[in-house]
Design a protein around this motif. Structure first.
Motif, PDB file in Angstrom:
ATOM      1  N   UNK A 164       0.809  -1.227   0.000  1.00  0.00           N
ATOM      2  CA  UNK A 164       0.000   0.000   0.000  1.00  0.00           C
ATOM      3  C   UNK A 164       0.838   1.272   0.000  1.00  0.00           C
ATOM      4  N   UNK A 165       1.958   1.258   0.727  1.00  0.00           N
ATOM      5  CA  UNK A 165       2.807   2.452   0.771  1.00  0.00           C
ATOM      6  C   UNK A 165       3.384   2.770  -0.606  1.00  0.00           C
ATOM      7  N   UNK A 166       3.733   1.727  -1.365  1.00  0.00           N
ATOM      8  CA  UNK A 166       4.267   1.944  -2.714  1.00  0.00           C
ATOM      9  C   UNK A 166       3.187   2.538  -3.626  1.00  0.00           C
ATOM     10  N   UNK A 167       1.966   2.039  -3.465  1.00  0.00           N
ATOM     11  CA  UNK A 167       0.868   2.574  -4.275  1.00  0.00           C
ATOM     12  C   UNK A 167       0.601   4.029  -3.900  1.00  0.00           C
ATOM     13  N   UNK A 168       0.627   4.319  -2.609  1.00  0.00           N
ATOM     14  CA  UNK A 168       0.397   5.690  -2.154  1.00  0.00           C
ATOM     15  C   UNK A 168       1.462   6.630  -2.701  1.00  0.00           C
ATOM     16  N   UNK A 169       2.704   6.159  -2.766  1.00  0.00           N
ATOM     17  CA  UNK A 169       3.779   6.981  -3.331  1.00  0.00           C
ATOM     18  C   UNK A 169       3.554   7.222  -4.820  1.00  0.00           C
ATOM     19  N   UNK A 170       3.033   6.198  -5.509  1.00  0.00           N
ATOM     20  CA  UNK A 170       2.730   6.367  -6.936  1.00  0.00           C
ATOM     21  C   UNK A 170       1.635   7.413  -7.127  1.00  0.00           C
ATOM     22  N   UNK A 171       0.609   7.373  -6.275  1.00  0.00           N
ATOM     23  CA  UNK A 171      -0.468   8.365  -6.350  1.00  0.00           C
ATOM     24  C   UNK A 171       0.087   9.769  -6.145  1.00  0.00           C
ATOM     25  N   UNK A 172       0.901   9.932  -5.097  1.00  0.00           N
ATOM     26  CA  UNK A 172       1.475  11.252  -4.818  1.00  0.00           C
ATOM     27  C   UNK A 172       2.374  11.711  -5.968  1.00  0.00           C
ATOM     28  N   UNK A 173       3.136  10.765  -6.534  1.00  0.00           N
ATOM     29  CA  UNK A 173       4.015  11.115  -7.642  1.00  0.00           C
ATOM     30  C   UNK A 173       3.245  11.573  -8.863  1.00  0.00           C
ATOM     31  N   UNK A 174       2.156  10.885  -9.176  1.00  0.00           N
ATOM     32  CA  UNK A 174       1.342  11.267 -10.333  1.00  0.00           C
ATOM     33  C   UNK A 174       0.647  12.607 -10.102  1.00  0.00           C
ATOM     34  N   UNK A 175       0.162  12.818  -8.892  1.00  0.00           N
ATOM     35  CA  UNK A 175      -0.489  14.092  -8.586  1.00  0.00           C
ATOM     36  C   UNK A 175       0.501  15.246  -8.692  1.00  0.00           C
ATOM     37  N   UNK A 176       1.741  14.988  -8.309  1.00  0.00           N
ATOM     38  CA  UNK A 176       2.751  16.036  -8.387  1.00  0.00           C
ATOM     39  C   UNK A 176       3.225  16.318  -9.797  1.00  0.00           C
ATOM     40  N   UNK A 177       3.077  15.335 -10.692  1.00  0.00           N
ATOM     41  CA  UNK A 177       3.570  15.480 -12.060  1.00  0.00           C
ATOM     42  C   UNK A 177       2.499  15.917 -13.047  1.00  0.00           C
ATOM     43  N   UNK A 178       1.240  15.869 -12.644  1.00  0.00           N
ATOM     44  CA  UNK A 178       0.150  16.193 -13.562  1.00  0.00           C
ATOM     45  C   UNK A 178      -0.579  17.452 -13.107  1.00  0.00           C
ATOM     46  N   UNK A 179      -0.634  18.418 -14.000  1.00  0.00           N
ATOM     47  CA  UNK A 179      -1.386  19.624 -13.690  1.00  0.00           C
ATOM     48  C   UNK A 179      -2.840  19.524 -14.093  1.00  0.00           C
ATOM     49  N   UNK A 180      -3.201  18.431 -14.757  1.00  0.00           N
ATOM     50  CA  UNK A 180      -4.577  18.219 -15.194  1.00  0.00           C
ATOM     51  C   UNK A 180      -5.084  16.892 -14.637  1.00  0.00           C
ATOM     52  N   UNK A 181      -6.394  16.686 -14.609  1.00  0.00           N
ATOM     53  CA  UNK A 181      -6.945  15.426 -14.096  1.00  0.00           C
ATOM     54  C   UNK A 181      -6.465  14.226 -14.912  1.00  0.00           C
ATOM     55  N   UNK A 182      -6.380  13.076 -14.254  1.00  0.00           N
ATOM     56  CA  UNK A 182      -5.972  11.851 -14.929  1.00  0.00           C
ATOM     57  C   UNK A 182      -6.745  10.679 -14.341  1.00  0.00           C
ATOM     58  N   UNK A 183      -6.605   9.523 -14.985  1.00  0.00           N
ATOM     59  CA  UNK A 183      -7.259   8.293 -14.531  1.00  0.00           C
ATOM     60  C   UNK A 183      -6.177   7.292 -14.157  1.00  0.00           C
ATOM     61  N   UNK A 184      -6.334   6.668 -13.001  1.00  0.00           N
ATOM     62  CA  UNK A 184      -5.362   5.689 -12.523  1.00  0.00           C
ATOM     63  C   UNK A 184      -6.023   4.315 -12.434  1.00  0.00           C
ATOM     64  N   UNK A 185      -5.450   3.348 -13.140  1.00  0.00           N
ATOM     65  CA  UNK A 185      -5.916   1.966 -13.090  1.00  0.00           C
ATOM     66  C   UNK A 185      -5.003   1.161 -12.175  1.00  0.00           C
ATOM     67  N   UNK A 186      -5.593   0.183 -11.499  1.00  0.00           N
ATOM     68  CA  UNK A 186      -4.816  -0.715 -10.644  1.00  0.00           C
ATOM     69  C   UNK A 186      -5.527  -2.063 -10.618  1.00  0.00           C
ATOM     70  N   UNK A 187      -4.785  -3.161 -10.443  1.00  0.00           N
ATOM     71  CA  UNK A 187      -5.416  -4.487 -10.488  1.00  0.00           C
ATOM     72  C   UNK A 187      -6.593  -4.654  -9.533  1.00  0.00           C
ATOM     73  N   UNK A 188      -6.461  -4.168  -8.293  1.00  0.00           N
ATOM     74  CA  UNK A 188      -7.547  -4.286  -7.319  1.00  0.00           C
ATOM     75  C   UNK A 188      -7.660  -2.994  -6.519  1.00  0.00           C
ATOM     76  N   UNK A 189      -8.698  -2.946  -5.690  1.00  0.00           N
ATOM     77  CA  UNK A 189      -8.907  -1.782  -4.837  1.00  0.00           C
ATOM     78  C   UNK A 189      -8.150  -1.907  -3.511  1.00  0.00           C
ATOM     79  N   UNK A 190      -7.572  -3.067  -3.259  1.00  0.00           N
ATOM     80  CA  UNK A 190      -6.986  -3.342  -1.948  1.00  0.00           C
ATOM     81  C   UNK A 190      -5.887  -2.356  -1.561  1.00  0.00           C
TER      82      UNK A 190
END
Length: 261
Positions: free
Chosen positions: A57-83
């Motif tokens: 989960x911590x790795x996924x959270x870091x990916x979320x933060x990284x994408x939010x920091x790199x994108x100035x516009x909305x985006x869609x994030x896919x992942x295998x599960x919601x877990x």
């Protein structure tokens, strides 16, 4: 026996099933995260789509933060599960008008091992679309026309129904709009603008306006430029909707236009 995930093949398959515009450079500097394409439901609206595959989960959270920091516009994030996507991580995404999609809830393997959606794409992305796309029509104001993302001026047709209303088509999209809804109302008195009157003239002249027309006027050059800007703004199609006639003495619409008959 260890199996290795064919990530490029998975990215390509997901881009196809989600009807994305594929990109040649899908890499990111975030571990386990690739940009698999662009979601473009209408012309002028493009949203990057990422696939994040992590174990913790911590790795996924870091990916979320990284994408939010790199994108100035909305985006869609896919992942295998919601877990791995905690409620806090999902809230960080929605706060930035971005969306999360769990593949296990949205995609299945069908016949011939091809991926298929479990629900219509618009339903899967309903919350994201509701946040980032305008409503199809706004009465009494400028309307939103859902131009398909691959439409060109050659796909557009405009037919006048009366002096104030037109029937519009662009590939699979269509509708009936008045001059106000097309952004051609005078802001002072609400009357049709000179651009709208010029559009009517092009309709009466079957798409070609030159000096043989009794509506020809030296001021039409500037009016045509303003009309072109209004049409680009309404349809969100790039390029000039008009071109010079072959003899260079007039203008021809790149779209079909006809008068009320």
């Amino acid at each position: 026996m260890a199996y290795e995930l064919d990530r490029p093949a998975l990215d390509t398959a997901l881009a196809k099933v989600f009807d994305l515009i594929e990109e040649t450079d899908a890499g990111t500097d975030l571990p386990g995260t690739t940009r698999i394409g662009v979601y473009s439901p209408y012309a002028g609206y493009r949203f990057p789509v990422y696939l994040a595959i992590q174990i913790e989960p911590d790795d996924f959270s870091e990916a979320v933060d990284g994408l939010l920091g790199r994108n100035g516009t909305p985006f869609i994030l896919l992942s295998p599960t919601r877990e791995l996507c905690s409620s806090k991580a999902e809230k960080r995404l929605t706060d930035k008008r971005s969306g999360f999609v769990s593949l296990s809830e949205s995609v299945a393997i069908g016949d011939k091992r091809q991926l298929r959606l479990l629900r219509p794409l618009d339903e899967i992305l309903a919350q994201f679309r509701g946040t980032n796309l305008p409503p199809p029509k706004e009465d009494g104001a400028k309307a939103f026309f859902p131009t398909p993302p691959d439409a060109t001026w050659g796909d557009v047709s405009i037919r006048f129904k009366d002096g104030h209303t037109v029937s519009v088509k662009a590939k699979s999209a269509g509708g009936v709009f008045n001059y106000t809804q097309m952004g051609m109302a005078n802001k002072k008195n609400g009357d049709p603008t000179v651009q709208w009157e010029l559009l009517k003239t092009f309709a009466e002249e079957r798409g070609i306006l030159d000096w043989s027309s009794n509506k020809a006027h030296r001021r039409n050059q500037k009016r045509r430029e303003l009309l072109a800007a209004d049409l680009r703004d309404f349809f969100r199609i790039e390029g000039d909707p008009f071109r010079l006639t072959d003899d260079g003495k007039g203008w021809q619409a790149r779209f079909l236009i006809s008068p009320d008959e």
